[in-house]
Structure formats: structure tokens, C-alpha cells
Design an enzyme around this catalytic site. Structure first.
Site, PDB file in Angstrom:
ATOM      1  N   ASP A  19      -4.942 -28.929  37.991  1.00 46.09           N
ATOM      2  CA  ASP A  19      -4.743 -27.774  38.873  1.00 46.09           C
ATOM      3  C   ASP A  19      -4.154 -26.597  38.098  1.00 46.09           C
ATOM      4  O   ASP A  19      -3.749 -25.598  38.674  1.00 46.09           O
ATOM      5  CB  ASP A  19      -3.824 -28.145  40.052  1.00 46.09           C
ATOM      6  CG  ASP A  19      -2.442 -28.619  39.595  1.00 46.09           C
ATOM      7  OD1 ASP A  19      -2.314 -29.136  38.470  1.00 46.09           O
ATOM      8  OD2 ASP A  19      -1.489 -28.463  40.383  1.00 46.09           O
ATOM      9  N   HIS A  24      -1.642 -21.688  36.009  1.00 46.71           N
ATOM     10  CA  HIS A  24      -1.429 -20.943  34.751  1.00 46.71           C
ATOM     11  C   HIS A  24      -2.593 -20.026  34.399  1.00 46.71           C
ATOM     12  O   HIS A  24      -2.482 -19.215  33.497  1.00 46.71           O
ATOM     13  CB  HIS A  24      -1.231 -21.915  33.573  1.00 46.71           C
ATOM     14  CG  HIS A  24      -0.162 -22.924  33.791  1.00 46.71           C
ATOM     15  ND1 HIS A  24      -0.179 -24.178  33.230  1.00 46.71           N
ATOM     16  CD2 HIS A  24       0.983 -22.879  34.530  1.00 46.71           C
ATOM     17  CE1 HIS A  24       0.894 -24.854  33.614  1.00 46.71           C
ATOM     18  NE2 HIS A  24       1.611 -24.092  34.406  1.00 46.71           N
ATOM     19  N   ASP A  28      -4.885 -22.176  29.575  1.00 46.88           N
ATOM     20  CA  ASP A  28      -4.642 -23.563  29.129  1.00 46.88           C
ATOM     21  C   ASP A  28      -5.913 -24.231  28.597  1.00 46.88           C
ATOM     22  O   ASP A  28      -5.837 -25.293  27.999  1.00 46.88           O
ATOM     23  CB  ASP A  28      -4.143 -24.421  30.307  1.00 46.88           C
ATOM     24  CG  ASP A  28      -2.669 -24.210  30.623  1.00 46.88           C
ATOM     25  OD1 ASP A  28      -1.985 -23.541  29.833  1.00 46.88           O
ATOM     26  OD2 ASP A  28      -2.218 -24.718  31.664  1.00 46.88           O
ATOM     27  N   TRP A 137       5.186 -32.717  44.609  1.00 48.56           N
ATOM     28  CA  TRP A 137       5.599 -32.171  43.298  1.00 48.56           C
ATOM     29  C   TRP A 137       6.978 -31.595  43.583  1.00 48.56           C
ATOM     30  O   TRP A 137       7.096 -30.558  44.247  1.00 48.56           O
ATOM     31  CB  TRP A 137       4.695 -31.030  42.895  1.00 48.56           C
ATOM     32  CG  TRP A 137       3.425 -31.235  42.178  1.00 48.56           C
ATOM     33  CD1 TRP A 137       3.033 -30.573  41.053  1.00 48.56           C
ATOM     34  CD2 TRP A 137       2.311 -32.084  42.517  1.00 48.56           C
ATOM     35  NE1 TRP A 137       1.763 -30.978  40.677  1.00 48.56           N
ATOM     36  CE2 TRP A 137       1.297 -31.895  41.554  1.00 48.56           C
ATOM     37  CE3 TRP A 137       2.060 -32.998  43.545  1.00 48.56           C
ATOM     38  CZ2 TRP A 137       0.084 -32.573  41.577  1.00 48.56           C
ATOM     39  CZ3 TRP A 137       0.850 -33.678  43.576  1.00 48.56           C
ATOM     40  CH2 TRP A 137      -0.109 -33.469  42.601  1.00 48.56           C
ATOM     41  N   TYR A 139       9.947 -29.774  42.405  1.00 45.08           N
ATOM     42  CA  TYR A 139      10.410 -28.970  41.282  1.00 45.08           C
ATOM     43  C   TYR A 139      11.599 -28.095  41.698  1.00 45.08           C
ATOM     44  O   TYR A 139      11.450 -27.224  42.553  1.00 45.08           O
ATOM     45  CB  TYR A 139       9.268 -28.080  40.767  1.00 45.08           C
ATOM     46  CG  TYR A 139       8.125 -28.830  40.093  1.00 45.08           C
ATOM     47  CD1 TYR A 139       8.263 -30.154  39.669  1.00 45.08           C
ATOM     48  CD2 TYR A 139       6.904 -28.207  39.863  1.00 45.08           C
ATOM     49  CE1 TYR A 139       7.223 -30.825  39.044  1.00 45.08           C
ATOM     50  CE2 TYR A 139       5.852 -28.879  39.235  1.00 45.08           C
ATOM     51  CZ  TYR A 139       6.024 -30.190  38.831  1.00 45.08           C
ATOM     52  OH  TYR A 139       4.994 -30.851  38.208  1.00 45.08           O
ATOM     53  N   LYS A 168       6.386 -36.346  42.145  1.00 43.49           N
ATOM     54  CA  LYS A 168       6.099 -36.023  40.756  1.00 43.49           C
ATOM     55  C   LYS A 168       7.223 -35.128  40.278  1.00 43.49           C
ATOM     56  O   LYS A 168       7.549 -34.126  40.929  1.00 43.49           O
ATOM     57  CB  LYS A 168       4.758 -35.289  40.704  1.00 43.49           C
ATOM     58  CG  LYS A 168       4.402 -34.741  39.365  1.00 43.49           C
ATOM     59  CD  LYS A 168       2.991 -34.214  39.391  1.00 43.49           C
ATOM     60  CE  LYS A 168       2.681 -33.510  38.101  1.00 43.49           C
ATOM     61  NZ  LYS A 168       1.311 -33.020  38.030  1.00 43.49           N
ATOM     62  N   LYS A 170       9.455 -33.430  36.665  1.00 42.41           N
ATOM     63  CA  LYS A 170       9.445 -33.156  35.224  1.00 42.41           C
ATOM     64  C   LYS A 170      10.338 -34.184  34.533  1.00 42.41           C
ATOM     65  O   LYS A 170      11.300 -34.675  35.126  1.00 42.41           O
ATOM     66  CB  LYS A 170       9.993 -31.754  34.944  1.00 42.41           C
ATOM     67  CG  LYS A 170       9.240 -30.645  35.644  1.00 42.41           C
ATOM     68  CD  LYS A 170       8.066 -30.148  34.837  1.00 42.41           C
ATOM     69  CE  LYS A 170       7.336 -29.053  35.612  1.00 42.41           C
ATOM     70  NZ  LYS A 170       6.142 -28.563  34.994  1.00 42.41           N
ATOM     71  N   GLY A 194       3.375 -34.324  32.474  1.00 41.08           N
ATOM     72  CA  GLY A 194       3.301 -34.350  31.015  1.00 41.08           C
ATOM     73  C   GLY A 194       3.950 -33.142  30.361  1.00 41.08           C
ATOM     74  O   GLY A 194       4.556 -33.237  29.308  1.00 41.08           O
ATOM     75  N   GLY A 221      -1.677 -33.700  32.451  1.00 42.67           N
ATOM     76  CA  GLY A 221      -2.867 -32.885  32.254  1.00 42.67           C
ATOM     77  C   GLY A 221      -3.057 -32.453  30.821  1.00 42.67           C
ATOM     78  O   GLY A 221      -3.800 -33.058  30.046  1.00 42.67           O
ATOM     79  N   ARG A 222      -2.281 -31.397  30.432  1.00 38.06           N
ATOM     80  CA  ARG A 222      -2.535 -30.752  29.138  1.00 38.06           C
ATOM     81  C   ARG A 222      -2.445 -31.703  27.950  1.00 38.06           C
ATOM     82  O   ARG A 222      -3.218 -31.581  26.998  1.00 38.06           O
ATOM     83  CB  ARG A 222      -1.554 -29.580  28.954  1.00 38.06           C
ATOM     84  CG  ARG A 222      -1.873 -28.408  29.855  1.00 38.06           C
ATOM     85  CD  ARG A 222      -0.738 -27.428  29.938  1.00 38.06           C
ATOM     86  NE  ARG A 222       0.349 -27.945  30.754  1.00 38.06           N
ATOM     87  CZ  ARG A 222       1.497 -27.307  30.965  1.00 38.06           C
ATOM     88  NH1 ARG A 222       1.715 -26.140  30.398  1.00 38.06           N
ATOM     89  NH2 ARG A 222       2.435 -27.840  31.737  1.00 38.06           N
TER      90      ARG A 222
HETATM   91  P1  FBP Z   1       0.830 -31.007  32.865  1.00 38.74           P
HETATM   92  O1  FBP Z   1       0.852 -32.479  32.531  1.00 38.74           O
HETATM   93  O2  FBP Z   1      -0.283 -30.290  32.179  1.00 38.74           O
HETATM   94  O3  FBP Z   1       2.187 -30.392  32.665  1.00 38.74           O
HETATM   95  O4  FBP Z   1       0.497 -30.917  34.423  1.00 38.74           O
HETATM   96  C1  FBP Z   1       1.443 -31.245  35.389  1.00 38.74           C
HETATM   97  C2  FBP Z   1       1.627 -30.125  36.392  1.00 38.74           C
HETATM   98  O5  FBP Z   1       2.553 -30.476  37.412  1.00 38.74           O
HETATM   99  C3  FBP Z   1       0.329 -29.664  37.032  1.00 38.74           C
HETATM  100  O6  FBP Z   1      -0.030 -30.453  38.132  1.00 38.74           O
HETATM  101  C4  FBP Z   1       0.640 -28.241  37.361  1.00 38.74           C
HETATM  102  O7  FBP Z   1      -0.472 -27.408  37.298  1.00 38.74           O
HETATM  103  C5  FBP Z   1       1.581 -27.822  36.289  1.00 38.74           C
HETATM  104  O8  FBP Z   1       2.160 -28.981  35.761  1.00 38.74           O
HETATM  105  C6  FBP Z   1       2.636 -26.894  36.825  1.00 38.74           C
HETATM  106  O9  FBP Z   1       3.537 -26.621  35.811  1.00 38.74           O
HETATM  107  P2  FBP Z   1       4.585 -25.446  35.899  1.00 38.74           P
HETATM  108  O10 FBP Z   1       4.902 -25.224  37.359  1.00 38.74           O
HETATM  109  O11 FBP Z   1       5.762 -25.964  35.133  1.00 38.74           O
HETATM  110  O12 FBP Z   1       3.943 -24.269  35.285  1.00 38.74           O
END
Ligand code: FBP
Length: 246
Positions: A19, A24, A28, A137, A139, A168, A170, A194, A221-222
């Protein structure tokens, strides 16, 4: 308890996050990863237990390759104020697209938190009536919030309090903090993001710690689709998550 077996294997999870085009922008991606078809191929060949997509990509590219986790809200990186990711897809739309689970980002501590709490609760109520799992997620973000091990644990706890099936988060940086996050989430299962691409050794070390702390896996993802050989990375992650030869 909501059944998680469609998006897990032996209770463990490896989700491929895609996503980032929304979060971003295409910055990416490279020529390969900009094409969702290539990501879905990695998801299938890499043995992922789910792929995370926004609805537009799901509509045009998804055809049952691996279980679909549909992200119901999102925002762009242009938003620098208090973060709020509005809902852009309904539970009904997601189910029509074949979703096995739903995802929603809550920026815990944002001044806009109330809107996300309301949307998340409504989504969850409808999803749970239908037996569909919801992944939060979680955060910690906003001008009053510093993202650290303590606030990640707070956000994880909010996930439990709100009834998320999986959260999910960090990676907080060390085993002790990770263990506390998992404990704080209680019976809500934990997967870890990740983050930006890092050396393979660090990624594998993080994965070991995450699993040792009691998380069920990764939503990554990345570090996979920016790798030169994504399937080699997948194999190494699976060996840690499920044990040798997974
Ligand atoms: P990555 O493994 O690439 O970090 O992806 C995890 C994720 O939560 C994605 O689902 C989301 O697009 C992105 O990280 C959001 O990251 P941030 O809010 O830190 O920019």
C-alpha cells in the site's frame, strides 16, 4: 474469537505489504515493483499468507493469488499536520473484491484520533458480524506523540482495547521492548512492519527477535520487493518464522 486460519499458517503470518503507492507515492518503486502484477507474483511464489492492497489495485490486479487483506483507509505523505487516514473503502466493497481480512491505520495520539476510532469501530463491528478479521496498523503519531518503545506499546494496547484481531506495529528496536508490546496486546496477535530497506542481516536479526518476543510474524513490503532477489529474502524469513525448510 474470530478465525484467523485463512491468513495464517500454523498460527504464524507473513503478509506482503503493498500500500506504499498510496502512503509514499511511486518513489518506493522501480520499473519492476511499480507493476502490481509483479508483486502478486512474489506474494504467491514467496509463500506469503496474505497480500495487503488498497481497493484500486485489488480491483484491477487481484485474482485470488494469495489471501487478500484489503486496506480500508489511507493517506498520502503530503499530509504533515496531525495524521488522519480517511476510510476510502467499505467492508462490503472489500468483501466483493475477495478480502479475507481488513486493514485500517489508527494514528494513536493524533488530534484526529477520534475520527479513526469511530471508523475503526464501525468497520470492526460489521466485519466481526461477518466473521472477518480486522488488522489495526497501530501507529503512535501526532505533534504530541514521540514514536518510541513506550508509545508503540500504548498503541498496541489500544489495539487490544478496541478489539483488533491482529495489530501491526513498528519494530521498537530490542527484545525487551518487543516482549512488552506483545504482552500489552494480550490475546490480540502482533505482526511487525519491515520499514525502509536495510541490510539482510539486520532484517533477519529483527525477525528472530520479533518471533522470540511472541509475535506471529511480519507484514513487510520494501525489504522484500526492493531486494535484488525477493524470493531469497522470503525463504530466509520463512525459515525463521516457521522453522528450517519452511
Ligand atoms: P514496509 O514493510 O515497507 O515498511 O511496509 C509496512 C507499512 O506499514 C505499509 O503497510 C505502509 O504503506 C507503510 O509501512 C507506512 O509507513 P509509514 O507510515 O511509516 O510511512
Amino acid at each position: 474469537m474470530i478465525d484467523l486460519t485463512k491468513i495464517t499458517k500454523d498460527g504464524k503470518a507473513l503478509f506482503l505489504a503493498y500500500d506504499q503507492g498510496m502512503e509514499h507515492g511511486p518513489t518506493d518503486f522501480n520499473d519492476e515493483s511499480v507493476d502490481p502484477s509483479n508483486i502478486l507474483k512474489i506474494a504467491k511464489e514467496g509463500g506469503f499468507t496474505g497480500v495487503i492492497l488498497q481497493k484500486g489495485v485489488a480491483e484491477k490486479y487481484y485474482s485470488g493469488q494469495v489471501p487478500l487483506i484489503l486496506k480500508l483507509n489511507g493517506k498520502t505523505s503530503f499530509i504533515k499536520d496531525e495524521p488522519y487516514a480517511p476510510q476510502i473503502c467499505t467492508v462490503t466493497e472489500a468483501l466483493k473484491l475477495g478480502a479475507s481480512a481488513l486493514g485500517y491505520t489508527v494514528y494513536v495520539g493524533s488530534q484526529e484520533q477520534e475520527k479513526m476510532f469511530t471508523e475503526f469501530s464501525n468497520i470492526e463491528r460489521e466485519a466481526h458480524e461477518k466473521g472477518i478479521p480486522v488488522i489495526g496498523w497501530m501507529y503512535p503519531r501526532g505533534k504530541e506523540v514521540v514514536e518510541n518503545a513506550e508509545t508503540i506499546a500504548y498503541a498496541a494496547r489500544v489495539g487490544l482495547e478496541m478489539g483488533a484481531d491482529i495489530i501491526k506495529v513498528k519494530y521498537p528496536g530490542d527484545l525487551k521492548s518487543m516482549e512488552w508490546i506483545v504482552k500489552s496486546a494480550g490475546k490480540t496477535k502482533v505482526v511487525v512492519a519491515g520499514g525502509a530497506k536495510e541490510p539482510l542481516d539486520s532484517l533477519l536479526e529483527m525477525t528472530k527477535i520479533v518471533m522470540q518476543a511472541g509475535a506471529i510474524g511480519l507484514a513487510i513490503g520494501r525489504n522484500v520487493w526492493q531486494a535484488e532477489e525477493p524470493l531469497v529474502v522470503c525463504q530466509k524469513l520463512k525459515e525463521i518464522i516457521w522453522g528450517i525448510g519452511a
